[in-house]
Design a protein around this motif. Structure first.
Motif, PDB file in Angstrom:
ATOM      1  N   LEU A  34     -28.258  16.425  -8.273  1.00  0.00           N
ATOM      2  CA  LEU A  34     -29.078  15.822  -9.317  1.00  0.00           C
ATOM      3  C   LEU A  34     -28.208  15.519 -10.533  1.00  0.00           C
ATOM      4  O   LEU A  34     -27.133  16.100 -10.697  1.00  0.00           O
ATOM      5  CB  LEU A  34     -30.196  16.783  -9.729  1.00  0.00           C
ATOM      6  N   TYR A  70     -30.327  12.275 -16.921  1.00  0.00           N
ATOM      7  CA  TYR A  70     -30.069  13.718 -16.860  1.00  0.00           C
ATOM      8  C   TYR A  70     -31.293  14.446 -16.309  1.00  0.00           C
ATOM      9  O   TYR A  70     -32.365  13.845 -16.139  1.00  0.00           O
ATOM     10  CB  TYR A  70     -29.662  14.266 -18.232  1.00  0.00           C
ATOM     11  N   THR A  71     -31.119  15.730 -16.030  1.00  0.00           N
ATOM     12  CA  THR A  71     -32.178  16.529 -15.416  1.00  0.00           C
ATOM     13  C   THR A  71     -32.587  17.680 -16.323  1.00  0.00           C
ATOM     14  O   THR A  71     -31.732  18.360 -16.907  1.00  0.00           O
ATOM     15  CB  THR A  71     -31.710  17.118 -14.069  1.00  0.00           C
ATOM     16  N   VAL A  80     -36.155  14.164 -13.740  1.00  0.00           N
ATOM     17  CA  VAL A  80     -35.031  13.305 -14.123  1.00  0.00           C
ATOM     18  C   VAL A  80     -35.487  12.416 -15.278  1.00  0.00           C
ATOM     19  O   VAL A  80     -36.545  11.787 -15.215  1.00  0.00           O
ATOM     20  CB  VAL A  80     -34.545  12.452 -12.944  1.00  0.00           C
ATOM     21  N   ILE A 387     -31.399  11.718  -6.119  1.00  0.00           N
ATOM     22  CA  ILE A 387     -32.701  12.145  -6.625  1.00  0.00           C
ATOM     23  C   ILE A 387     -33.619  12.353  -5.430  1.00  0.00           C
ATOM     24  O   ILE A 387     -33.917  11.398  -4.704  1.00  0.00           O
ATOM     25  CB  ILE A 387     -33.297  11.090  -7.576  1.00  0.00           C
ATOM     26  N   THR A 391     -39.459  13.445  -6.778  1.00  0.00           N
ATOM     27  CA  THR A 391     -39.027  13.969  -8.075  1.00  0.00           C
ATOM     28  C   THR A 391     -39.701  13.172  -9.193  1.00  0.00           C
ATOM     29  O   THR A 391     -39.734  11.947  -9.175  1.00  0.00           O
ATOM     30  CB  THR A 391     -37.496  13.874  -8.234  1.00  0.00           C
ATOM     31  N   ILE A 393     -40.081  11.408 -12.742  1.00  0.00           N
ATOM     32  CA  ILE A 393     -39.158  10.660 -13.599  1.00  0.00           C
ATOM     33  C   ILE A 393     -39.811  10.427 -14.959  1.00  0.00           C
ATOM     34  O   ILE A 393     -40.923   9.895 -15.030  1.00  0.00           O
ATOM     35  CB  ILE A 393     -38.791   9.295 -12.982  1.00  0.00           C
TER      36      ILE A 393
END
Length: 496
Positions: A34, A70-71, A80, A387, A391, A393
């Motif tokens: 990630l 970035y995460t 994310v 990703i 996930t 966003i």
């Protein structure tokens, strides 16, 4: 025995906590590909690094440190974050299909039970509902001359209300809510309301509470820990009651329409949806049913009212702060339109400064700074990172609207951001208040028409004056969360 029992419970609790930490660490290691981000403490994730009153500012600040992609961890789930014009544009347009699903937002899920509305649905359900909504709204004049005439009529009613105040100070909040709501009401419900209609005022009051609740700290906490916060007393419970009350009003409207609908002559969006339900009643998995109509109408009414009215309210506040901008608009209106006819959409091409001001108002106020969350529909290689499917966003529209690569003075109100050296209106790819890609706001066309006609009609008829010194006007949001909301203020509408 009692002491031994307490010790045993404490030991078991410690082991459970340790096990959760181990699981969390393993999850994070499995997500090594990630994008980078701040190290999350166990269980809580990075939420303590976010300011509950200014979540989007905290996220933009982290973007300065970790880069445009970035995460972070919201609780135990990775999210994310896309934090620049280039990153957002690449994701939503170049990878539009992959980033095109709606991510989790427990507040919306709570309101739109079963995810049957436009805002929360995904997959085939979303495609069918959006396609139907787009066609139906177009048939009822969105983007056409007929809806322009409705907006002109409503702008006239609004200016007459302001004229009745004889230049005395007033708070414009509910004036704009009533005017903008009436435009979408004619499309969705088939008629407009008188401004003093008590049921109408009640409906708008409920909607105002909903939007404030979405942006409150309690609303943000519910999105993080819905199962826990949902059981606690607090302001978010009022939010849910208001949502339920609005849906009950819509259900009553649908019931009344159902008794009088004529399939050969639909009056409004509700009639069209009811006709569609009847057409597909023999299809077991049809996406057109009573739950879907209530949620879809809720989405259209809410999105079509509060965003437009808040932009108008915030915009006039900015014009009070910058009287030189207001003066230049007056000169352009007098030159292009004069005082003997109503403004029309054809005037836009001859009014570059007004167009630039409206665009700059939308950019500067940054109304929905984080948009609604997206999610990826498959494992995805993006900018050298992986990703995982599903996930969530976060699309930071705020970072796009204030991207220094796109706007010379990103933190200042400056209509010059949308004007070239010759004073002509020029577009900017960083202008993204309606988001972009497959999930772009369904009502952006209507919103653009409303903003031009309402702003221009008001400024054709009135000069705006502040009852307080302009130095005291505070343009920073009173509340920031899901949306940015201005402080309440008063102004005087002085006839020109």
């Amino acid at each position: 025995m009692e002491i031994f029992g307490e010790t045993t419970v404490l030991f078991i609790a410690s082991m459970v906590f340790l096990l959760l930490i181990i699981i969390e660490v393993r999850k994070q290691k499995s997500n090594d590909r990630l994008p980078p981000g701040p190290t999350p403490p166990p269980i809580l994730g990075n939420i303590l690094q976010l300011n509950g009153k200014d979540v989007f500012k905290s996220l933009n600040k982290l973007g300065e440190k970790y880069g445009p992609v970035y995460t972070i961890y919201m609780g135990m789930k990775p999210v994310v974050v896309l934090c620049s014009c280039d990153a957002v544009k690449e994701a939503l347009i170049d990878y539009g299909e992959e980033f095109g699903a709606r991510g989790e937002m427990p507040l919306l899920d709570r309101i739109c039970s079963g995810n049957h509305g436009l805002s929360t649905s995904n997959g085939e359900r979303w495609k069918q509902l959006r396609r139907f909504a787009m066609i139906t709204l177009k048939n009822f004049g969105i983007g056409k001359r007929s809806i322009e005439e409705r907006i002109q009529e409503e702008a006239h009613f609004l200016t007459e209300e302001f004229r009745k105040c004889n230049g005395q100070p007033l708070d414009p909040t509910f004036y704009f809510s009533k005017a903008v709501a009436n435009v979408i009401c004619t499309v969705v419900f088939g008629d407009r309301f008188e401004y003093e209609d008590k049921s109408f005022l009640h409906l708008l009051s409920l909607l105002n509470e909903v939007y404030k609740g979405f942006s409150s700290v309690w609303g943000q906490m519910y999105n993080l820990f819905p199962k826990v916060v949902g059981k606690l007393p607090g302001p978010h419970q009022k939010l849910f009651k208001c949502c339920d009350a609005i849906q009950e009003i819509i259900k009553e409207r649908v019931k009344t329409h159902k008794e009088t609908v004529d399939p050969s002559s639909p009056r409004d969006f509700i009639d069209c949806f009811l006709i569609k339900i009847e057409e597909e009643k023999h299809i077991p998995q049809s996406e057109f049913h009573m739950e879907a109509i209530v949620n879809t109408v809720f989405d259209l009414f809410a999105a079509g009212t509060e965003t437009g009215s808040t932009t108008l309210r915030y915009g006039l506040m900015i014009l009070l702060k910058y009287p030189d901008v207001q003066e230049r608009i007056h000169k352009e209106i007098d030159h292009v339109i004069g005082k003997n006819r109503a403004p029309c959409l054809d005037d836009r091409s001859s009014m570059p400064y007004m167009e630039a001001v409206i665009h700059e108002i939308q950019r500067f106020i940054d109304l929905i700074p984080m948009a609604l969350p997206h999610k990826v529909i498959q494992d995805l290689n993006f900018r050298g990172f992986v990703i995982p499917k599903d996930t969530t966003i976060y699309v930071m529209l705020s970072s796009v609207l204030r991207d220094p690569k796109q706007f010379k003075h990103p933190n200042q109100f400056n209509p010059g951001h949308f004007l070239d050296d010759k004073g002509n209106f020029c577009r900017n790819e960083g202008f993204m208040p309606f988001s972009a890609g497959k999930r772009i706001c369904l009502g952006q066309g209507l919103a653009k028409m409303e903003l031009f006609l309402f702003f221009t009609t008001i400024l054709q008829n009135f000069s705006l004056q502040s009852p307080v010194d302009i130095e005291e006007i505070d343009l920073t949001p009173q509340m920031s969360g899901f949306g940015n909301f201005p402080h309440h203020y008063q102004l005087c509408f002085i006839p020109r």
